[in-house]
Write a protein that holds these residues in place. Structure first.
Motif, PDB file in Angstrom:
ATOM      1  N   MET A  42       0.819  -1.217   0.000  1.00 13.09           N
ATOM      2  CA  MET A  42       0.000   0.000   0.000  1.00 13.09           C
ATOM      3  C   MET A  42       0.853   1.267   0.000  1.00 13.09           C
ATOM      4  SD  MET A  42      -3.188  -1.054   2.434  1.00 13.09           S
ATOM      5  CE  MET A  42      -3.515   0.655   2.836  1.00 13.09           C
ATOM      6  N   ASP A 142      -6.120   7.913  -2.054  1.00 10.31           N
ATOM      7  CA  ASP A 142      -5.457   6.601  -2.020  1.00 10.31           C
ATOM      8  C   ASP A 142      -6.018   5.797  -0.854  1.00 10.31           C
ATOM      9  OD1 ASP A 142      -3.789   4.500  -2.526  1.00 10.31           O
ATOM     10  OD2 ASP A 142      -2.004   5.414  -1.661  1.00 10.31           O
ATOM     11  N   LYS A 145     -11.251   1.850  -2.467  1.00  6.67           N
ATOM     12  CA  LYS A 145     -11.548   2.143  -3.868  1.00  6.67           C
ATOM     13  C   LYS A 145     -13.044   2.306  -4.143  1.00  6.67           C
ATOM     14  CE  LYS A 145      -7.182   1.475  -3.984  1.00  6.67           C
ATOM     15  NZ  LYS A 145      -6.392   2.591  -3.435  1.00  6.67           N
ATOM     16  N   ASP A 168      -4.752   7.405  -6.911  1.00  8.68           N
ATOM     17  CA  ASP A 168      -3.785   6.310  -6.987  1.00  8.68           C
ATOM     18  C   ASP A 168      -4.437   4.982  -7.376  1.00  8.68           C
ATOM     19  OD1 ASP A 168      -1.070   5.634  -6.771  1.00  8.68           O
ATOM     20  OD2 ASP A 168      -1.396   4.657  -4.851  1.00  8.68           O
ATOM     21  N   ASN A 169      -3.616   4.092  -7.898  1.00 12.61           N
ATOM     22  CA  ASN A 169      -4.018   2.710  -8.229  1.00 12.61           C
ATOM     23  C   ASN A 169      -5.058   2.626  -9.345  1.00 12.61           C
ATOM     24  OD1 ASN A 169      -3.738   2.652  -4.861  1.00 12.61           O
ATOM     25  ND2 ASN A 169      -2.522   1.159  -5.971  1.00 12.61           N
TER      26      ASN A 169
HETATM   27 CA    CA Z   1      -2.121   3.168  -3.285  1.00 13.08          CA
END
Ligand code: CA
Length: 224
Positions: A42, A142, A145, A168-169
């Protein structure tokens, strides 16, 4: 030579780091401690932290907010990039992770400019919307989700015009294009990615750094 983004194998990635990473010793120490933790994946990549710090300087940021602080690497990289009177708001739910964060923020001498807000991010963001709308220069998303779309809406309210949201991601380990992956988190990321393409409230760029980082710059409001 193709004009597509170059894939990075390990050797080329190491080269990239060797000629560009300027990580302060306290950030390196934090990254190494976190690497031994269970949820180590993470943590953002060091070049991503440096990139975000670069963006903060580029836009003259003074107020940075992040949803999802984990062990504090991004908050620390960004706090170090802010001017003396800069402020960081770091939101998280974990006492355990942010205890690590606090230790390094202290060690780096920037704890005084970081406000740690522990608790449900939706609640904290609603409070900030009431008191601090339009005052942030940069928001980093971040965290969970499935709430990304809601965090994005909140971030738009909290930012000044010309401010930047970093999400992010957004490539999610590549599973965004694997139709057999249909869990809630993957679907939420796909849906937000698709919605942002036609969201004319923001300028847009998806940067293939780390696990994929979408940058959305809040346009000056003309229609609302
Ligand atoms: Ca992340």
């Amino acid at each position: 030579m193709s004009n597509r983004t170059l894939p990075l194998d390990d050797a080329l990635y190491d080269y990239l780091l060797s000629v560009s990473l300027r990580e302060s010793p306290v950030l390196t120490a934090l990254r190494e401690e976190t690497a031994h933790m269970e949820m180590a994946n993470m943590q953002i990549a060091p070049e991503q932290g440096q990139f975000m710090a670069f963006l903060l300087r580029l836009i003259g940021a003074k107020r940075y907010l992040e949803v999802g602080a984990f062990t504090g690497y991004s908050a620390l990289a960004c706090a170090l990039a802010l001017p003396e009177d800069g402020e960081v708001y770091a939101l998280d739910t974990s006492e355990e992770w942010t205890a690590v964060a606090r230790r390094y923020w202290e060690e780096a001498g920037v704890a005084g400019r970081i406000h740690l807000e522990l608790g449900d991010a939706t609640t904290t963001l609603a409070k900030l919307e009431a008191s601090d709308a339009g005052t942030f220069d940069f928001v980093f998303i971040d965290a969970d989700k499935t709430a990304y779309a809601a965090y994005f809406e909140s971030a738009l309210k909290l930012l000044r015009p010309g401010g930047v949201i970093a999400i992010d991601n957004v490539l999610w380990g590549g599973s965004v294009i694997d139709a057999s992956v249909t869990d809630d988190e993957t679907c939420a990321i796909r849906e937000l990615n698709a919605a942002l393409l036609t969201d004319n409230r923001v300028d847009l760029s998806l940067v293939p750094i780390g696990d994929g980082l979408t940058l959305a710059r809040k346009c000056s409001m003309t229609s609302d």
